[in-house]
Structures are given as structure tokens and as C-alpha cells.
Design a protein around this motif. Structure first.
Motif, PDB file in Angstrom:
ATOM      1  N   SER A  67       8.721  -3.510   7.834  1.00 59.27           N
ATOM      2  CA  SER A  67       9.902  -3.595   6.982  1.00 59.27           C
ATOM      3  C   SER A  67      11.049  -2.920   7.737  1.00 59.27           C
ATOM      4  N   ILE A  68      12.273  -3.295   7.356  1.00 57.08           N
ATOM      5  CA  ILE A  68      13.463  -2.870   8.108  1.00 57.08           C
ATOM      6  C   ILE A  68      14.165  -1.717   7.392  1.00 57.08           C
ATOM      7  N   LEU A  69      14.446  -0.675   8.151  1.00 55.99           N
ATOM      8  CA  LEU A  69      15.076   0.527   7.586  1.00 55.99           C
ATOM      9  C   LEU A  69      16.324   0.205   6.754  1.00 55.99           C
TER      10      LEU A  69
ATOM     11  N   LYS B  89      10.632   3.576  -7.891  1.00 60.05           N
ATOM     12  CA  LYS B  89      10.398   2.790  -6.663  1.00 60.05           C
ATOM     13  C   LYS B  89      11.223   3.330  -5.506  1.00 60.05           C
ATOM     14  N   VAL B  90      12.496   3.599  -5.764  1.00 57.93           N
ATOM     15  CA  VAL B  90      13.329   4.038  -4.634  1.00 57.93           C
ATOM     16  C   VAL B  90      13.111   5.515  -4.297  1.00 57.93           C
ATOM     17  N   MET B  91      12.709   6.289  -5.306  1.00 59.93           N
ATOM     18  CA  MET B  91      12.392   7.696  -5.024  1.00 59.93           C
ATOM     19  C   MET B  91      11.151   7.792  -4.132  1.00 59.93           C
ATOM     20  N   ASN B  92      10.243   6.862  -4.328  1.00 63.76           N
ATOM     21  CA  ASN B  92       9.039   6.837  -3.497  1.00 63.76           C
ATOM     22  C   ASN B  92       9.390   6.532  -2.031  1.00 63.76           C
ATOM     23  N   ILE B  93      10.335   5.619  -1.827  1.00 59.58           N
ATOM     24  CA  ILE B  93      10.792   5.322  -0.455  1.00 59.58           C
ATOM     25  C   ILE B  93      11.402   6.593   0.144  1.00 59.58           C
ATOM     26  N   ARG B  94      12.215   7.239  -0.623  1.00 61.39           N
ATOM     27  CA  ARG B  94      12.886   8.458  -0.174  1.00 61.39           C
ATOM     28  C   ARG B  94      11.862   9.512   0.247  1.00 61.39           C
ATOM     29  N   LYS B  95      10.836   9.670  -0.624  1.00 61.71           N
ATOM     30  CA  LYS B  95       9.810  10.693  -0.368  1.00 61.71           C
ATOM     31  C   LYS B  95       9.115  10.422   0.962  1.00 61.71           C
ATOM     32  N   LEU B  96       8.745   9.169   1.157  1.00 63.43           N
ATOM     33  CA  LEU B  96       8.032   8.820   2.404  1.00 63.43           C
ATOM     34  C   LEU B  96       8.907   9.093   3.629  1.00 63.43           C
ATOM     35  N   LEU B  97      10.165   8.687   3.535  1.00 62.88           N
ATOM     36  CA  LEU B  97      11.061   8.870   4.688  1.00 62.88           C
ATOM     37  C   LEU B  97      11.366  10.339   4.961  1.00 62.88           C
TER      38      LEU B  97
ATOM     39  N   LEU C 207       9.323  -0.029  10.129  1.00 65.26           N
ATOM     40  CA  LEU C 207       8.263   0.788   9.541  1.00 65.26           C
ATOM     41  C   LEU C 207       7.215  -0.121   8.908  1.00 65.26           C
ATOM     42  N   SER C 208       5.944   0.234   9.069  1.00 70.02           N
ATOM     43  CA  SER C 208       4.902  -0.606   8.484  1.00 70.02           C
ATOM     44  C   SER C 208       4.757  -0.307   6.987  1.00 70.02           C
ATOM     45  N   PRO C 209       4.855  -1.334   6.126  1.00 69.95           N
ATOM     46  CA  PRO C 209       4.674  -1.104   4.693  1.00 69.95           C
ATOM     47  C   PRO C 209       3.209  -0.863   4.340  1.00 69.95           C
ATOM     48  N   VAL C 210       2.333  -1.053   5.324  1.00 65.91           N
ATOM     49  CA  VAL C 210       0.900  -0.854   5.081  1.00 65.91           C
ATOM     50  C   VAL C 210       0.494   0.573   5.451  1.00 65.91           C
ATOM     51  N   SER C 211       0.830   0.994   6.665  1.00 64.67           N
ATOM     52  CA  SER C 211       0.396   2.328   7.098  1.00 64.67           C
ATOM     53  C   SER C 211       1.450   3.390   6.819  1.00 64.67           C
ATOM     54  N   GLY C 212       2.688   2.981   6.659  1.00 63.53           N
ATOM     55  CA  GLY C 212       3.757   3.950   6.470  1.00 63.53           C
ATOM     56  C   GLY C 212       4.163   4.618   7.776  1.00 63.53           C
ATOM     57  N   ASN C 213       3.789   4.024   8.912  1.00 68.75           N
ATOM     58  CA  ASN C 213       4.185   4.591  10.210  1.00 68.75           C
ATOM     59  C   ASN C 213       5.298   3.758  10.847  1.00 68.75           C
TER      60      ASN C 213
ATOM     61  N   PRO D  43       0.799  -1.228   0.000  1.00 70.44           N
ATOM     62  CA  PRO D  43       0.000   0.000   0.000  1.00 70.44           C
ATOM     63  C   PRO D  43       0.837   1.285   0.000  1.00 70.44           C
ATOM     64  N   THR D  44       2.030   1.245   0.588  1.00 71.38           N
ATOM     65  CA  THR D  44       2.854   2.467   0.635  1.00 71.38           C
ATOM     66  C   THR D  44       3.969   2.466  -0.405  1.00 71.38           C
ATOM     67  N   GLY D  45       4.220   1.308  -0.998  1.00 67.48           N
ATOM     68  CA  GLY D  45       5.370   1.197  -1.904  1.00 67.48           C
ATOM     69  C   GLY D  45       6.651   0.881  -1.152  1.00 67.48           C
ATOM     70  N   ILE D  46       6.580   0.775   0.178  1.00 64.97           N
ATOM     71  CA  ILE D  46       7.753   0.319   0.956  1.00 64.97           C
ATOM     72  C   ILE D  46       7.814  -1.196   0.791  1.00 64.97           C
ATOM     73  N   PRO D  47       8.923  -1.715   0.255  1.00 67.77           N
ATOM     74  CA  PRO D  47       8.949  -3.158  -0.013  1.00 67.77           C
ATOM     75  C   PRO D  47       9.003  -3.993   1.257  1.00 67.77           C
ATOM     76  N   ARG D  48       8.522  -5.216   1.135  1.00 70.62           N
ATOM     77  CA  ARG D  48       8.669  -6.170   2.224  1.00 70.62           C
ATOM     78  C   ARG D  48      10.033  -6.848   2.100  1.00 70.62           C
ATOM     79  N   GLY D  49      10.451  -7.503   3.193  1.00 68.94           N
ATOM     80  CA  GLY D  49      11.821  -8.021   3.253  1.00 68.94           C
ATOM     81  C   GLY D  49      12.102  -9.281   2.469  1.00 68.94           C
ATOM     82  N   VAL D  50      11.075 -10.118   2.280  1.00 64.38           N
ATOM     83  CA  VAL D  50      11.302 -11.425   1.657  1.00 64.38           C
ATOM     84  C   VAL D  50      10.467 -11.519   0.386  1.00 64.38           C
ATOM     85  N   ILE D  51      11.066 -12.000  -0.683  1.00 62.76           N
ATOM     86  CA  ILE D  51      10.312 -12.127  -1.933  1.00 62.76           C
ATOM     87  C   ILE D  51      10.552 -13.482  -2.582  1.00 62.76           C
ATOM     88  N   ASN D  52       9.479 -14.063  -3.105  1.00 58.69           N
ATOM     89  CA  ASN D  52       9.624 -15.275  -3.903  1.00 58.69           C
ATOM     90  C   ASN D  52       9.976 -14.827  -5.325  1.00 58.69           C
ATOM     91  N   LEU D  53      11.180 -15.178  -5.764  1.00 58.65           N
ATOM     92  CA  LEU D  53      11.675 -14.656  -7.042  1.00 58.65           C
ATOM     93  C   LEU D  53      10.886 -15.188  -8.239  1.00 58.65           C
TER      94      LEU D  53
END
Ligand code: DMJ
Length: 609
Positions: free
Chosen positions: A299-301, A326-334, A348-354, A273-283
Motif C-alpha cells: 500500500s502507498i504511504l 480505522k485511521v487511528m489504527n493506521i496512525r498507531k502502526l506508523l 508498506l505491506s498491508p499484510v506484514s506491516g513492514n 491483516p494489519t488494518g492498512i487499507p489496500r489502494g483499490v476497492i470495488n465499491l
């Protein structure tokens, strides 16, 4: 209803009853067979992992926090696989997110890349470098002692490589005591982590035969079609970083092809929902999860904040702006989010962005986020003003709240838990000497000397922790009389980590104070004495023990970082000059994107605010 004519009522009803019971039994048997068959079949479907998660209760998978069978996310705090990623555990749910858009986005961007990737000109890139990447004379130092020391480091690299090749070729790491390979579960089924991590080290050391073997393996055996679950962070810093620098150093197209293909596979992790990625991905499927041990599915800073450098280069090479977006969006949120005392908490929650909890650290969980802010600025040819501003504000908050002086006069960076200081520093936090050093020059004028002094003091403290074996513990403390010493047995291990040596290398380049080369040489001697075994290098379990106990693991970052930083320490500064190159957090050199050069053609890559 059925009538059984030839038998008396009582007998017929008994018989009928028996028959019905028998039929029921057969029917139930059939039914249960069918259910078992269907249930079993679920496990043979391609993405059985998701189904297992639905059907298996947590008791059937006791190590998982909440309903997960994810191998990675069930790793517990203290597991070396986590520790080597610079991560420590906490309590919490394992949260999964599968966004329907994931696959489509990858297909679209793949087409996009196909069209644009060929447009990238390696020749044009080379003209943008201010100096030759390998220097006038491959960084060969003029004095014989330094040259000899550099040769020793090269020999160590060859020894580590030869043993990996002999006993663990194609697997992720070498187990030097048992003389076999280790695959682990950090890389989602990708193999050859030590090969990809070593490409640039072999190349800059002039180990050309070995480099060619490594390249050939990438060409013929690096299979990116994998259905495993990977750490987004680890795949990015080791595989994406390793392939990118191999491409920029050599111009071999295969590295560009592979890295863009791999980059594509990481994109679905951002579909939150925030564009902050989760830590684990199935490739394979693009499904992503939060770590099972991370607070409330956060998610971990240090993980989502350590993508910027590589993703900008993925856009450069592929011509696809999506990576940068994608990474600019992370930057913007932070940048926007409110920060307690100006500090960045680690979860940080990838859902609420808090923020999820207020633990702040410049070591594990936070470390390379800060590193990537200053390096984003440097890599942008000093045009990324947003990164610059965020870095120096973060530094100010860190100095005000975290930097301490011990009773014995050692400067250290403590950890912060909701306002309470924990007077400890992790080995991982020792990279900060180098980081603060490379950032000193661009800070506010009146602060420049101060930053350089601070960098030197932290590096000195980390050197102090390297005693008596001259190798350092995983974490050391400054309370209850401790002065940069590990007070717990469980903190005394050393897994061939690079951070202290990394700071020596930067401080040498910045000051040319001979003590940094001296300290580096002490580390070489200690590695030879305590970590070299018959078939490679191994971590040790207790840096204070007089009799060493080996952990049987030659980490890939030993080849990629520890030995590379040592080699650079004993080389002239024109080998990978810092005007042209920034090192990602796994020590893979990435070129500065010059605004007068490539940047002109890729206007989305750099924000000038
Ligand atoms: C490396 O993989 C990277 O340096 C990462 O940023 C932290 N941990 C290891 C080395 O200690």
C-alpha cells in the motif's frame, strides 16, 4: 457391449466402430458445448471480475502484472491518470484481498449510522466557528486591482464550469478540445467528479446558480450504487472531501446523507491483516486490491496516510466511531514502526506491516501523508499531540536527509532511495512550501522562524521552475547543471496542477508579502495564454515549447484546487479563516473540531497523548 446381428463380423465391427466414433463425437461435442456454456456463464455472474482473474492467464490480459484484470491496477507508470493522483509506478504483484467480514461490518455500521446521524446538529456546529465562514464581506478585497484579479479568477471558474456543463455534464471531466466528457476509471463507476469537486468553489465564489445546479445533480443523480473498482485515495479526497465541505459550508442535509453512505462503502478496504487499507476497492462488493504496479502488493504511504481528516469528520457526522478507529489504527502502526533515519518510506505491506522498499519522497507517493499529520493537529484544535510529534520528527528527518541547496542557491527537497539522493523535485512536492509554512508556528520555539524561511525558500524554488511560459513542469532537477529545470522531455508537461499556487496562497496569508499575489497573477496570465481554449481549460504537453500542444483534459482538481487557491489568494483573509478551517489535499475546507465544543460529545475522535 452391443451386438449387430445381421452383418458379418468384419462389417459389423467396422459399422459398430463407425457408430461408436460418431457417438463419441456427439458426446464430445455436447461436453464441449456444456463446458463453454458454464465458462461463459461465469462472466455474467455479478462479481465476474474475480472469476476472470482465476480463469484467465496473464497472457490474456497483457498489461496486468500478476493475474489481474483490474482496470485501475493495470495502469502503468507514466499514465497521466496515475500522475494526476500523485502516484508513480514500480514493479510488483497485484494482490487481492477479500475479507469475509467486509459486508457484515458495513451492514452493522450502516445501522449504527442510521441511529446516530440524525443526532448531528448543524446549528451547534456553526456556533463552534470562531468567525463567519465567508468573512464579513465574502473576502472582498478593498483595493481595486486585487478585486479585478479576483473577478478574473471567478470568470475563469465560470468559463470552466459552463463548458463542463455544456459538453460533459454528469461525466467526470471535460475534454475541451474534442468537446466531450471523460469518465476514466479512478472513481469506481461514480460520476460527476467535476461537479462534486466544484461545489465548495462555486459556493465561496458566490456562483449561486451554478452551485444550485451542482447540488441538484448530487441530489438526483449522484448514484452511489456502483460495482466499479475505485482508488480509495481519489474517492476519499475528491468525493468524500467535496461532499463534507459542501455540507459544512451550506448545511444541506443531502451532502451529509451522501457522504456517510459513501464512507460506508470504503470501510471494507481496511479489512487486511494489519488494518492498512489496500489502494483499490470495488465499491459494490467491497473487494480490495493493491495496485498492480506497487512493490509486492504494498500500500502507498500517500494513499493510506491521506484519510485521517475526512474519516474523523465521517465519525462526527455519522456518530459512528468506526471511521475514526480505522485511521487511528493506521496512525498507531506508523508511529510504532521503525523508520530508516526517521524517514517514512513510500511502500508498506498491508499484510506484514513492514516497509517494502526504501524510497522516500515528499512529492508523489509520500506527499499528503505529511500534510495530513500537521493538518490533523490543526484540525484537532491543536490537541492531537501524537500527530504533532510525528509531523515535527518527520520534518527533522526530512531536513537532515533530503533538504538540499543547489549550486545556484535554490533550496529543494530531494528524493531518497535507500540512502542515495535523487536530485529532483516533482511539481507535487511544491505543496510543501505551504505545508511547512502553516506548521511553522507550532514547531519548537527556536525553529519557528527557520521553518517560515524554509517554506519561503521552497516556494521561491517552485516559482523558479515556472519558466519561461510561467507554468511549471511535472518534475525538475538540480544536477548536471540543471537549476529547477526539467531535463527529460517526458517531465515537461503541466496538467493544471495546483501545488505551486497552493503554496503562494498559504505564504500570502502567513506573510502578506505582495510577491505571492504577483506570482499568482503571473500564473493566471499564463493559464489564460497557454491553457485556455475555446471550450475550457486544458493541460499542456511541454512547458518549454513555444507552440503549445494541449492534452485535451480539464482536470477536476483545476476547479477544486487551482482556481480556489487563486481566488483565496486575491481575497481577504477572513474568507475561510485558517483558525477555523483546514483544507484537505484536494482543497476542500473542513472545520476545526473544537475541543470545547463538538469534541465533548464525540470523545473518540481525538487522541490526547
Ligand atoms: C490532487 O488530486 C491532490 O492535490 C492530490 O493530493 C495530489 N494530486 C492532485 C493535484 O495535482
Amino acid at each position: 457391449t452391443r451386438v449387430i446381428p445381421s452383418l458379418p463380423f468384419s462389417e459389423s465391427s467396422v459399422f459398430a466402430g463407425t457408430l461408436l466414433a460418431f457417438e463419441k463425437f456427439v458426446f464430445l461435442l455436447f461436453l464441449s458445448g456444456l463446458v463453454t456454456l458454464c465458462f461463459g456463464a461465469l462472466f455474467f455472474l455479478p462479481d465476474s471480475v474475480r472469476l476472470k482473474r482465476i480463469f484467465l492467464s496473464k497472457n490474456e490480459n497483457p498489461a496486468v502484472t500478476v493475474g489481474s484484470d483490474n482496470e485501475l491496477s493495470k495502469k502503468v507508470p507514466g499514465d497521466p491518470e496515475h500522475l494526476r493522483a500523485g502516484l508513480k509506478g514500480g514493479e510488483g504483484a497485484n494482490v487481492k484481498a477479500q475479507e469475509p467480514a467486509a459486508r457484515d461490518e458495513r451492514v452493522t455500521s450502516a445501522a449504527h449510522n442510521g441511529e446516530r446521524a440524525s443526532a448531528y446538529s448543524y446549528e451547534a456546529f456553526k456556533k463552534c466557528l470562531l468567525k463567519p465562514a465567508l468573512g464579513k464581506n465574502k473576502g472582498t478585497p478593498s483595493d481595486s486591482e486585487t478585486l479585478q484579479r479576483r473577478e478574473k479568477v471567478k470568470e475563469m471558474m465560470k468559463f470552466a464550469w459552463d463548458n463542463y456543463k455544456r459538453y460533459a455534464w454528469g461525466q467526470n471531466e471535460l475534454r475541451p478540445l474534442t468537446r466531450n466528457g471523460h469518465i476514466g476509471n479512478m472513481f469506481g463507476g461514480l460520476r460527476g467528479a467535476s461537479i462534486v469537486d466544484s461545489l465548495d468553489t462555486l459556493y465561496i465564489m458566490g456562483l449561486m446558480e451554478e452551485y444550485e445546479e451542482a447540488k441538484e445533480w448530487v441530489q438526483n443523480n449522484l448514484n452511489l450504487i456502483s460495482n466499479g473498482e475505485a482508488s480509495l485515495f481519489e474517492v476519499n479526497i475528491r468525493y468524500v472531501g467535496g461532499l463534507l465541505s459542501a455540507y459544512y459550508l451550506t448545511g444541506a442535509e443531502i451532502f451529509k446523507q451522501k457522504v456517510v453512505e459513501l464512507g460506508e462503502k470504503l470501510l471494507p478496504a481496511f479489512n487486511t491483516p494489519t488494518g492498512i487499507p489496500r489502494g483499490v476497492i470495488n465499491l459494490g462488493s467491497g473487494t480490495s486490491w493493491s495496485w498492480g504496479w506497487a512493490s509486492a502488493g504494498s500500500s502507498i504511504l500517500a494513499e493510506f496516510g491521506t484519510l485521517h481528516l475526512e474519516f474523523l469528520h465521517l465519525s462526527q457526522l455519522s456518530g459512528n466511531p468506526l471511521f475514526t478507529e480505522k485511521v487511528m489504527n493506521i496512525r498507531k502502526l506508523l508511529n510504532k514502526i521503525e523508520k530508516p533515519h526517521g524517514l517514512y518510506p513510500n511502500f508498506l505491506s498491508p499484510v506484514s506491516g513492514n516497509w517494502v522498499q526504501h524510497h522516500v519522497s515528499i512529492g508523489g507517493l509520500g506527499d499528503s501523508f505529511y500534510e495530513y499529520l500537521i493538518k490533523s493537529y490543526l484540525m484537532s484544535d491543536k490537541t492531537d499531540q501524537e500527530a504533532k510529534k510525528m509531523y515535527y520528527s518527520a520534518m527533522e528527518a526530512i531536513e537532515t536527509n533530503l533538504v538540499q541547496k543547489s549550486p545556484g542557491g535554490l533550496t529543494y527537497v530531494a528524493e531518497w532511495r535507500g540512502g542515495i539522493l535523487d536530485h529532483k523535485m516533482g511539481h507535487l512536492a511544491c505543496f510543501s512550501g505551504g505545508m511547512i509554512g502553516i506548521g511553522a508556528d507550532d514547531g519548537p520555539t527556536e525553529q519557528r522562524q527557520h521553518y517560515l524561511d524554509l517554506a519561503a525558500e521552497i516556494t521561491h524554488t517552485c516559482h523558479e521552475s515556472y519558466s519561461p511560459t510561467k507554468l511549471g513542469p511535472e518534475a525538475f532537477r538540480f544536477d548536471a547543471g540543471a537549476e529547477a529545470t526539467a531535463t527529460r522531455l517526458s517531465d515537461r508537461y503541466y496538467i493544471l496542477r495546483p501545488e505551486v499556487i497552493e503554496s503562494y496562497m498559504y505564504m500570502w496569508r502567513l506573510t502578506h508579502d505582495p510577491k505571492y499575489r504577483q506570482w499568482g497573477w503571473e500564473a493566471v496570465e499564463a493559464l489564460e495564454k497557454h491553457c485556455r481554449v475555446d471550450a475550457g481549460f486544458s493541460g499542456i504537453r511541454d512547458v518549454y515549447a513555444s507552440t503549445v500542444s494541449h492534452d485535451n483534459m480539464q482536470q477536476s482538481f483545476f476547479l477544486s484546487e487551482t482556481l480556489k487557491y487563486l481566488y483565496l489568494l486575491f481575497s481577504d483573509d477572513d474568507l475561510l479563516p485558517l483558525e477555523d478551517w483546514v483544507f484537505n489535499t484536494e482543497a476542500h475546507p473542513l472545520p476545526v473540531i473544537r475541543k470545547t465544543c463538538l469534541w465533548r460529545n464525540f470523545p473518540w475522535t481525538i487522541s490526547e497523548t
